[in-house]
Design a protein around this motif. Structure first.
Motif, mmCIF file in Angstrom:
data_model
loop_
_atom_site.group_PDB
_atom_site.id
_atom_site.type_symbol
_atom_site.label_atom_id
_atom_site.label_comp_id
_atom_site.label_asym_id
_atom_site.label_seq_id
_atom_site.Cartn_x
_atom_site.Cartn_y
_atom_site.Cartn_z
ATOM 1 N N ILE A 103 6.387 5.482 -14.791
ATOM 2 C CA ILE A 103 6.488 4.023 -14.740
ATOM 3 C C ILE A 103 6.689 3.644 -13.280
ATOM 4 N N PRO A 104 5.608 3.387 -12.549
ATOM 5 C CA PRO A 104 5.718 3.115 -11.114
ATOM 6 C C PRO A 104 6.480 1.816 -10.834
ATOM 7 N N TRP A 105 7.318 1.865 -9.802
ATOM 8 C CA TRP A 105 7.972 0.649 -9.338
ATOM 9 C C TRP A 105 6.991 -0.116 -8.468
ATOM 10 N N ALA A 106 6.997 -1.437 -8.581
ATOM 11 C CA ALA A 106 6.117 -2.288 -7.783
ATOM 12 C C ALA A 106 6.950 -3.261 -6.968
ATOM 13 N N ALA A 137 0.829 -1.208 0.000
ATOM 14 C CA ALA A 137 0.000 0.000 0.000
ATOM 15 C C ALA A 137 0.866 1.262 0.000
ATOM 16 N N LEU A 138 1.911 1.273 0.823
ATOM 17 C CA LEU A 138 2.788 2.439 0.866
ATOM 18 C C LEU A 138 3.512 2.631 -0.461
ATOM 19 N N THR A 139 4.002 1.536 -1.042
ATOM 20 C CA THR A 139 4.714 1.636 -2.318
ATOM 21 C C THR A 139 3.804 2.150 -3.421
ATOM 22 N N GLU A 140 2.612 1.604 -3.517
ATOM 23 C CA GLU A 140 1.670 2.037 -4.557
ATOM 24 C C GLU A 140 1.319 3.509 -4.392
ATOM 25 N N HIS A 141 1.168 3.949 -3.142
ATOM 26 C CA HIS A 141 0.848 5.361 -2.904
ATOM 27 C C HIS A 141 2.009 6.263 -3.310
ATOM 28 N N MET A 142 3.222 5.910 -2.882
ATOM 29 C CA MET A 142 4.386 6.753 -3.168
ATOM 30 C C MET A 142 4.753 6.763 -4.653
ATOM 31 N N GLU A 143 4.485 5.682 -5.340
ATOM 32 C CA GLU A 143 4.857 5.559 -6.747
ATOM 33 C C GLU A 143 3.754 6.015 -7.704
#
Length: 213
Positions: free
Chosen positions: A143-146, A132-138
């Motif tokens: 090109i979002p990192w997952a 959840a934190l990664t998806e929000h920050m990216e």
């Protein structure tokens, strides 16, 4: 938090926006020796920014915060989210030219959330927090990192080095000090000064003033 009535903010949408844009919280609590301690942690709001909502995140396994919580089931904490802020010069007040009765100040926005912090070693809870934190920050990247971009064994190793935390919200206070106590002519002067500045903090603070002018 001391909040004069003019600066009291009750807009849940604005609070959610502030937490979204400024997710790094100062988390204050008492340690196991009853001394005040503070950690700086990115936290994500789940539900409303009100009693009953939650903040989720994680800490390093070496951080004793989770142990203090685990020893008693949960501990009371105060999470301080600091939003836009900027110095306000008296030179921006048109009344300076007439009365000269002006002084500098500092405008800012802050949300204080009090709640019960608990810890979890459950892989699902840890995975939920980091995903959840990664998806929000990216979310704003082209090109979002997952999390799934990294090798699974590496992620498992990293997850072993963290502990998930959850803060059950009990009370929320929000203060937006944006020159509301100044006459309209001075509010407009501050807004103009902030908007003319190249400082990103000034631009961000100008959005709060624009709501009131």
């Amino acid at each position: 938090m001391y909040i004069p009535q003019a600066f009291l903010e009750k807009d849940l949408g604005l609070m959610r926006e502030l937490l979204s844009h400024y997710p790094l919280a100062t988390v204050a609590c008492l340690d196991d020796s009853q001394h005040l301690c503070a950690n700086h942690l990115p936290l994500l709001l789940v539900g409303d920014c009100a009693a009953g909502g939650e903040l989720i995140g994680h800490v390093a396994r070496g951080n004793p915060l989770w142990q203090w919580a685990e020893s008693s089931g949960s501990i009371e904490c105060l999470c301080v989210f600091s939003g836009a802020n900027h110095y306000i010069t008296p030179s921006w007040y048109p009344t300076k030219e007439t009365t000269h009765e002006v002084v500098p100040t500092y405008n800012y926005a802050s949300v204080h959330i009090r709640g019960q912090l608990s810890a979890s070693h459950n892989d699902n809870d840890k995975g939920r927090a980091i995903t959840a934190l990664t998806e929000h920050m990216e979310s704003n990247r082209r090109i979002p990192w997952a999390v799934s971009d990294a090798p699974e064994p590496f992620i498992e190793k990293m997850m072993g080095a963290i502990v998930a935390i959850k803060i059950r919200i009990e009370a929320v206070e929000c203060k937006v000090k944006a020159s509301q106590n100044q006459p309209a002519i001075n509010q407009q002067g501050v807004l103009n000064g902030l908007q003319e500045s190249a400082d990103p903090n000034a631009k961000a603070m100008a959005t709060y003033l624009a709501r009131n002018t």
